[in-house]
Design a protein around this motif. Structure first.
Motif, PDB file in Angstrom:
ATOM      1  N   ASP A  37       0.801  -1.226   0.000  1.00 20.73           N
ATOM      2  CA  ASP A  37       0.000   0.000   0.000  1.00 20.73           C
ATOM      3  C   ASP A  37       0.835   1.278   0.000  1.00 20.73           C
ATOM      4  O   ASP A  37       0.277   2.363   0.152  1.00 20.73           O
ATOM      5  CB  ASP A  37      -0.909   0.024   1.228  1.00 20.73           C
ATOM      6  CG  ASP A  37      -1.988  -1.037   1.162  1.00 20.73           C
ATOM      7  OD1 ASP A  37      -2.242  -1.575   0.077  1.00 20.73           O
ATOM      8  OD2 ASP A  37      -2.576  -1.337   2.220  1.00 20.73           O
ATOM      9  N   TYR A  38       2.143   1.167  -0.186  1.00 23.94           N
ATOM     10  CA  TYR A  38       3.010   2.339  -0.028  1.00 23.94           C
ATOM     11  C   TYR A  38       3.888   2.637  -1.237  1.00 23.94           C
ATOM     12  O   TYR A  38       4.816   3.413  -1.124  1.00 23.94           O
ATOM     13  CB  TYR A  38       3.894   2.169   1.219  1.00 23.94           C
ATOM     14  CG  TYR A  38       3.084   2.146   2.476  1.00 23.94           C
ATOM     15  CD1 TYR A  38       2.707   3.330   3.094  1.00 23.94           C
ATOM     16  CD2 TYR A  38       2.643   0.944   3.028  1.00 23.94           C
ATOM     17  CE1 TYR A  38       1.924   3.315   4.243  1.00 23.94           C
ATOM     18  CE2 TYR A  38       1.868   0.924   4.171  1.00 23.94           C
ATOM     19  CZ  TYR A  38       1.513   2.110   4.776  1.00 23.94           C
ATOM     20  OH  TYR A  38       0.735   2.090   5.900  1.00 23.94           O
ATOM     21  N   TYR A  39       3.594   2.070  -2.375  1.00 22.23           N
ATOM     22  CA  TYR A  39       4.452   2.336  -3.523  1.00 22.23           C
ATOM     23  C   TYR A  39       3.717   3.104  -4.608  1.00 22.23           C
ATOM     24  O   TYR A  39       2.501   3.150  -4.660  1.00 22.23           O
ATOM     25  CB  TYR A  39       5.063   1.051  -4.081  1.00 22.23           C
ATOM     26  CG  TYR A  39       4.133   0.165  -4.882  1.00 22.23           C
ATOM     27  CD1 TYR A  39       3.951   0.382  -6.241  1.00 22.23           C
ATOM     28  CD2 TYR A  39       3.471  -0.906  -4.297  1.00 22.23           C
ATOM     29  CE1 TYR A  39       3.111  -0.437  -6.990  1.00 22.23           C
ATOM     30  CE2 TYR A  39       2.640  -1.731  -5.035  1.00 22.23           C
ATOM     31  CZ  TYR A  39       2.463  -1.479  -6.382  1.00 22.23           C
ATOM     32  OH  TYR A  39       1.635  -2.286  -7.120  1.00 22.23           O
ATOM     33  N   PHE A  40       4.516   3.732  -5.477  1.00 28.11           N
ATOM     34  CA  PHE A  40       4.019   4.421  -6.655  1.00 28.11           C
ATOM     35  C   PHE A  40       4.369   3.577  -7.875  1.00 28.11           C
ATOM     36  O   PHE A  40       5.455   2.980  -7.927  1.00 28.11           O
ATOM     37  CB  PHE A  40       4.718   5.782  -6.818  1.00 28.11           C
ATOM     38  CG  PHE A  40       4.318   6.807  -5.800  1.00 28.11           C
ATOM     39  CD1 PHE A  40       3.392   7.786  -6.107  1.00 28.11           C
ATOM     40  CD2 PHE A  40       4.894   6.803  -4.535  1.00 28.11           C
ATOM     41  CE1 PHE A  40       3.031   8.749  -5.175  1.00 28.11           C
ATOM     42  CE2 PHE A  40       4.538   7.760  -3.596  1.00 28.11           C
ATOM     43  CZ  PHE A  40       3.602   8.734  -3.915  1.00 28.11           C
ATOM     44  N   LEU A  41       3.490   3.524  -8.864  1.00 29.99           N
ATOM     45  CA  LEU A  41       3.854   2.932 -10.151  1.00 29.99           C
ATOM     46  C   LEU A  41       4.938   3.820 -10.750  1.00 29.99           C
ATOM     47  O   LEU A  41       4.892   5.043 -10.613  1.00 29.99           O
ATOM     48  CB  LEU A  41       2.633   2.855 -11.066  1.00 29.99           C
ATOM     49  CG  LEU A  41       1.522   1.923 -10.576  1.00 29.99           C
ATOM     50  CD1 LEU A  41       0.304   2.044 -11.478  1.00 29.99           C
ATOM     51  CD2 LEU A  41       2.002   0.489 -10.515  1.00 29.99           C
ATOM     52  N   TRP A  42       5.924   3.191 -11.423  1.00 26.26           N
ATOM     53  CA  TRP A  42       7.095   3.974 -11.843  1.00 26.26           C
ATOM     54  C   TRP A  42       7.493   3.653 -13.271  1.00 26.26           C
ATOM     55  O   TRP A  42       7.384   2.510 -13.715  1.00 26.26           O
ATOM     56  CB  TRP A  42       8.270   3.692 -10.906  1.00 26.26           C
ATOM     57  CG  TRP A  42       9.337   4.733 -11.016  1.00 26.26           C
ATOM     58  CD1 TRP A  42      10.528   4.621 -11.646  1.00 26.26           C
ATOM     59  CD2 TRP A  42       9.281   6.054 -10.494  1.00 26.26           C
ATOM     60  NE1 TRP A  42      11.234   5.789 -11.548  1.00 26.26           N
ATOM     61  CE2 TRP A  42      10.480   6.696 -10.840  1.00 26.26           C
ATOM     62  CE3 TRP A  42       8.331   6.769  -9.768  1.00 26.26           C
ATOM     63  CZ2 TRP A  42      10.770   8.012 -10.485  1.00 26.26           C
ATOM     64  CZ3 TRP A  42       8.619   8.082  -9.417  1.00 26.26           C
ATOM     65  CH2 TRP A  42       9.822   8.682  -9.765  1.00 26.26           C
ATOM     66  N   GLY A  43       7.982   4.667 -13.957  1.00 24.96           N
ATOM     67  CA  GLY A  43       8.453   4.529 -15.333  1.00 24.96           C
ATOM     68  C   GLY A  43       7.343   4.858 -16.320  1.00 24.96           C
ATOM     69  O   GLY A  43       6.160   4.881 -15.966  1.00 24.96           O
ATOM     70  N   ALA A  60       8.157  -0.028  -9.743  1.00 22.76           N
ATOM     71  CA  ALA A  60       7.538   0.662  -8.613  1.00 22.76           C
ATOM     72  C   ALA A  60       8.596   1.539  -7.955  1.00 22.76           C
ATOM     73  O   ALA A  60       9.795   1.390  -8.222  1.00 22.76           O
ATOM     74  CB  ALA A  60       6.999  -0.356  -7.618  1.00 22.76           C
ATOM     75  N   ALA A  61       8.136   2.444  -7.104  1.00 24.75           N
ATOM     76  CA  ALA A  61       9.047   3.297  -6.353  1.00 24.75           C
ATOM     77  C   ALA A  61       8.474   3.516  -4.961  1.00 24.75           C
ATOM     78  O   ALA A  61       7.268   3.728  -4.797  1.00 24.75           O
ATOM     79  CB  ALA A  61       9.241   4.632  -7.053  1.00 24.75           C
ATOM     80  N   ILE A  62       9.346   3.448  -3.974  1.00 26.33           N
ATOM     81  CA  ILE A  62       8.995   3.820  -2.610  1.00 26.33           C
ATOM     82  C   ILE A  62       9.552   5.218  -2.394  1.00 26.33           C
ATOM     83  O   ILE A  62      10.755   5.441  -2.566  1.00 26.33           O
ATOM     84  CB  ILE A  62       9.597   2.842  -1.570  1.00 26.33           C
ATOM     85  CG1 ILE A  62       9.075   1.420  -1.780  1.00 26.33           C
ATOM     86  CG2 ILE A  62       9.347   3.342  -0.151  1.00 26.33           C
ATOM     87  CD1 ILE A  62       7.612   1.219  -1.468  1.00 26.33           C
ATOM     88  N   ALA A  63       8.690   6.149  -2.053  1.00 29.89           N
ATOM     89  CA  ALA A  63       9.119   7.529  -1.818  1.00 29.89           C
ATOM     90  C   ALA A  63       9.646   7.654  -0.392  1.00 29.89           C
ATOM     91  O   ALA A  63       9.010   7.194   0.558  1.00 29.89           O
ATOM     92  CB  ALA A  63       7.954   8.484  -2.043  1.00 29.89           C
ATOM     93  N   LEU A  64      10.792   8.276  -0.256  1.00 29.63           N
ATOM     94  CA  LEU A  64      11.356   8.527   1.067  1.00 29.63           C
ATOM     95  C   LEU A  64      10.759   9.807   1.633  1.00 29.63           C
ATOM     96  O   LEU A  64       9.931  10.449   0.993  1.00 29.63           O
ATOM     97  CB  LEU A  64      12.877   8.587   0.967  1.00 29.63           C
ATOM     98  CG  LEU A  64      13.529   7.311   0.419  1.00 29.63           C
ATOM     99  CD1 LEU A  64      15.039   7.480   0.321  1.00 29.63           C
ATOM    100  CD2 LEU A  64      13.171   6.107   1.262  1.00 29.63           C
ATOM    101  N   GLY A  65      11.188  10.182   2.819  1.00 26.80           N
ATOM    102  CA  GLY A  65      10.549  11.300   3.488  1.00 26.80           C
ATOM    103  C   GLY A  65       9.135  10.889   3.856  1.00 26.80           C
ATOM    104  O   GLY A  65       8.885   9.755   4.247  1.00 26.80           O
ATOM    105  N   TYR A  66       8.201  11.795   3.689  1.00 28.53           N
ATOM    106  CA  TYR A  66       6.798  11.490   3.960  1.00 28.53           C
ATOM    107  C   TYR A  66       6.087  10.972   2.717  1.00 28.53           C
ATOM    108  O   TYR A  66       4.903  10.652   2.766  1.00 28.53           O
ATOM    109  CB  TYR A  66       6.064  12.734   4.465  1.00 28.53           C
ATOM    110  CG  TYR A  66       6.589  13.308   5.767  1.00 28.53           C
ATOM    111  CD1 TYR A  66       7.050  12.483   6.783  1.00 28.53           C
ATOM    112  CD2 TYR A  66       6.617  14.671   5.979  1.00 28.53           C
ATOM    113  CE1 TYR A  66       7.513  13.002   7.963  1.00 28.53           C
ATOM    114  CE2 TYR A  66       7.081  15.204   7.174  1.00 28.53           C
ATOM    115  CZ  TYR A  66       7.530  14.370   8.164  1.00 28.53           C
ATOM    116  OH  TYR A  66       7.987  14.882   9.345  1.00 28.53           O
ATOM    117  N   GLY A  67       6.794  10.897   1.602  1.00 25.63           N
ATOM    118  CA  GLY A  67       6.200  10.647   0.295  1.00 25.63           C
ATOM    119  C   GLY A  67       5.238   9.488   0.176  1.00 25.63           C
ATOM    120  O   GLY A  67       4.234   9.591  -0.517  1.00 25.63           O
ATOM    121  N   SER A  68       5.515   8.382   0.814  1.00 23.08           N
ATOM    122  CA  SER A  68       4.634   7.216   0.703  1.00 23.08           C
ATOM    123  C   SER A  68       3.547   7.190   1.772  1.00 23.08           C
ATOM    124  O   SER A  68       2.801   6.224   1.875  1.00 23.08           O
ATOM    125  CB  SER A  68       5.458   5.919   0.756  1.00 23.08           C
ATOM    126  OG  SER A  68       6.186   5.769  -0.449  1.00 23.08           O
TER     127      SER A  68
END
Length: 125
Positions: A54-60, A66-74
């Motif tokens: 539940d914490y990733y973004f589709l990427w490319g 996929a991408a996991i955003a660091l900071g508060y991003g995810s």
């Protein structure tokens, strides 16, 4: 990672934790620049069996990674009526979060995980 200093995490009425802001933000305000960790297509399939699902973004451009955003991003919660948007920068491996309407101090910042703030199609998670 860069972000406005008044961001904070607390329990969200939308469920779980959410990202909130402690100051009024006008539309078009920078909220956060999040570096991302890129996950390969093969590993993206494995992530569905983990808590990170539940914490990733589709990427490319083809969205096969996929991408996991660091900071508060995810941790930003989804909304079909968001007050912020995310902009993925594939080359820089980062995600920019910016307000798309005024956000009052104490409010939760939400984004539409479909990428387009007007996209009402069901999410993958």
């Amino acid at each position: 990672m860069q972000h406005i200093p008044t961001l904070f995490i607390t329990q969200s009425p939308l469920g779980g934790r959410g990202v909130f802001v402690g100051e009024d933000l006008p539309a078009g305000s920078f909220i956060e620049l999040c570096p991302v960790i890129i996950i390969s297509e093969a590993d993206k399939k494995k992530i569905h069996e983990t808590y990170l699902h539940d914490y990733y973004f589709l990427w490319g451009t083809d969205e096969k990674r996929a991408a996991i955003a660091l900071g508060y991003g995810s941790l930003y919660n989804h909304s079909y009526a968001p007050n912020a948007q995310f902009i993925a920068n594939i080359e820089e491996e980062s995600i920019l979060i910016e307000s798309i309407q005024p956000i009052q101090a104490g409010s939760e910042i939400t984004i539409n995980y479909n990428g387009d703030v007007n996209d009402k199609s069901p999410l993958w998670f």
